[in-house]
Motif scaffolding. Structure first.
Motif, mmCIF file in Angstrom:
data_model
loop_
_atom_site.group_PDB
_atom_site.id
_atom_site.type_symbol
_atom_site.label_atom_id
_atom_site.label_comp_id
_atom_site.label_asym_id
_atom_site.label_seq_id
_atom_site.Cartn_x
_atom_site.Cartn_y
_atom_site.Cartn_z
ATOM 1 N N GLN A 28 0.869 -1.177 0.000
ATOM 2 C CA GLN A 28 0.000 0.000 0.000
ATOM 3 C C GLN A 28 0.903 1.223 0.000
ATOM 4 O OE1 GLN A 28 -2.747 0.270 3.288
ATOM 5 N NE2 GLN A 28 -3.682 2.162 2.551
ATOM 6 N N ALA A 95 -6.688 0.230 3.521
ATOM 7 C CA ALA A 95 -6.014 -0.969 4.045
ATOM 8 C C ALA A 95 -7.026 -2.088 4.289
ATOM 9 C CB ALA A 95 -5.260 -0.634 5.330
ATOM 10 N N GLU A 96 -8.200 -1.727 4.799
ATOM 11 C CA GLU A 96 -9.245 -2.731 5.017
ATOM 12 C C GLU A 96 -9.717 -3.331 3.694
ATOM 13 O OE1 GLU A 96 -11.703 -1.710 8.976
ATOM 14 O OE2 GLU A 96 -11.936 -0.219 7.393
ATOM 15 N N ARG A 99 -7.065 -5.775 2.521
ATOM 16 C CA ARG A 99 -7.144 -7.019 3.289
ATOM 17 C C ARG A 99 -8.316 -7.882 2.810
ATOM 18 N NH1 ARG A 99 -2.795 -9.154 5.670
ATOM 19 N NH2 ARG A 99 -1.966 -7.962 7.402
ATOM 20 N N ASP A 100 -9.439 -7.257 2.557
ATOM 21 C CA ASP A 100 -10.615 -8.001 2.093
ATOM 22 C C ASP A 100 -10.370 -8.632 0.725
ATOM 23 O OD1 ASP A 100 -12.006 -7.363 4.378
ATOM 24 O OD2 ASP A 100 -13.126 -5.704 3.460
ATOM 25 N N ASN A 102 -7.363 -9.321 -0.628
ATOM 26 C CA ASN A 102 -6.149 -10.151 -0.681
ATOM 27 C C ASN A 102 -5.926 -10.834 0.665
ATOM 28 O OD1 ASN A 102 -4.782 -8.975 -3.393
ATOM 29 N ND2 ASN A 102 -5.612 -7.274 -2.188
ATOM 30 N N PRO A 103 -6.864 -11.680 1.104
ATOM 31 C CA PRO A 103 -6.806 -12.223 2.466
ATOM 32 C C PRO A 103 -5.611 -13.128 2.741
ATOM 33 C CG PRO A 103 -8.488 -13.343 1.178
ATOM 34 C CD PRO A 103 -8.037 -12.186 0.355
ATOM 35 N N LEU A 107 0.617 -7.813 3.960
ATOM 36 C CA LEU A 107 0.420 -6.415 3.574
ATOM 37 C C LEU A 107 1.552 -5.561 4.136
ATOM 38 C CD1 LEU A 107 -1.141 -4.019 2.420
ATOM 39 C CD2 LEU A 107 -2.593 -4.065 4.474
ATOM 40 N N ALA A 129 -2.522 -5.065 11.645
ATOM 41 C CA ALA A 129 -3.000 -5.156 10.261
ATOM 42 C C ALA A 129 -1.872 -5.260 9.247
ATOM 43 C CB ALA A 129 -3.868 -3.944 9.932
ATOM 44 N N ASP A 131 2.145 -6.395 7.947
ATOM 45 C CA ASP A 131 3.213 -7.390 8.067
ATOM 46 C C ASP A 131 4.590 -6.778 7.854
ATOM 47 O OD1 ASP A 131 1.507 -9.939 8.267
ATOM 48 O OD2 ASP A 131 0.684 -8.916 6.517
#
Length: 282
Positions: A28, A95-96, A99-100, A102-103, A107, A129, A131
């Motif tokens: 991101q 970011a959310e 995540r949704d 690319n579960p 990230l 949230a 990595d």
């Protein structure tokens, strides 16, 4: 180009650049004050060629988001209702979304300059949230360690353009000035003193999540510079409990290291850091 609407009704525009090999991570990308994500084409190309899908948005008031928001290039850089807090919230909302969508992928959030300060705030609020995170042209967000103006002072003179602080290559400043989606106004002028003060803060105490961190800075960067970035690294170690911190200082480089003369080396360093922590997948 996809977009979402934030809590104040502002349409936030972003792009998704898929990895051109088997995806191993998502990055991101958060650009700096007065610019837009379109200035990061070479970095995005390097990341996608090395297995990273990149989500790159334009901050509130900036770039394509700013043009939709204000309808007037003269107002670019102004954050609008909700100010810095709403800008940070929009980054978290993206970011959310990432995540949704690319579960199964790690990230990594990468912020440059003003975007690096937003990244620090988002990581403080939501450490679980992410990595990994990468801060370019950053600083410890405390008075005396972060300069909000006067960045061109070392190069001021009768023939100065005023943009020498961006990079040692004069073409970078010329291209910035010619770009219809950038503004040279200072954060103090764009945001006002109250919003600028909200930038200040420290890494959160005991993050509770040991996130790998890469810090990149030019030796001649006048926003924070190596002294401030080393202090930031030390603060993340002692205050936040991070153990995997890499700091790279580039001799002869100024603020925009992704546009500097050694930019290929900077990109290679980012890829090597990612390779070690997020290996390629078959």
């Amino acid at each position: 180009m996809p977009e979402f609407t934030d809590a104040h009704g502002i349409a936030i525009v972003y792009d998704v650049h898929p990895a051109t090999t088997v995806p191993r991570a998502v990055v991101q990308l958060i650009h700096g004050v007065g610019e837009h994500s379109g200035r990061y084409g070479a970095l995005i190309e390097a990341l996608t060629a090395n297995g990273c899908t990149v989500y790159a948005g334009d901050l509130r008031g900036h770039g394509r988001t700013g043009m939709k928001q204000h309808g007037d290039a003269a107002k670019l850089g102004r954050l609008g209702p909700g100010g810095l807090g709403a800008t940070v919230d929009a980054i978290w909302r993206l970011a959310e979304i990432i995540r949704d969508e690319n579960p199964d992928l790690p990230l990594v959030i990468l912020g440059h300059s003003g975007g690096s300060f937003i990244t620090q705030i988002v990581v403080n609020d939501h450490p679980e949230a992410f990595d990994g995170f990468i801060l370019s042209g950053s600083a410890l967000r405390m008075p005396g360690w972060l300069r909000t103006g006067g960045h061109n002072k070392p190069w001021d003179g009768p023939d100065a353009s005023g943009l020498e602080w961006l990079a040692s290559d004069p073409a970078v400043g010329a291209q910035f000035r010619a770009d219809p989606l950038t503004t040279e106004d200072s954060p103090m002028k764009l945001f006002g003193p109250i919003e600028v003060m909200k930038v200040f803060g420290r890494p959160r105490k005991n993050l509770g999540h040991d996130i790998p961190l890469l810090l990149l800075v030019g030796r001649d960067d006048t926003v924070g510079g190596p002294r401030s970035v080393h202090k930031l690294a030390d603060t993340y170690r002692t205050r936040s409990g991070l153990t995997d911190i890499t700091t790279l200082v580039y001799p002869g480089a100024r603020h925009e290291i992704f546009n500097e003369v050694m930019q290929a080396d900077v990109r290679a360093d980012v890829i090597a850091w990612l390779d070690k922590r997020f290996p390629a997948r078959d």
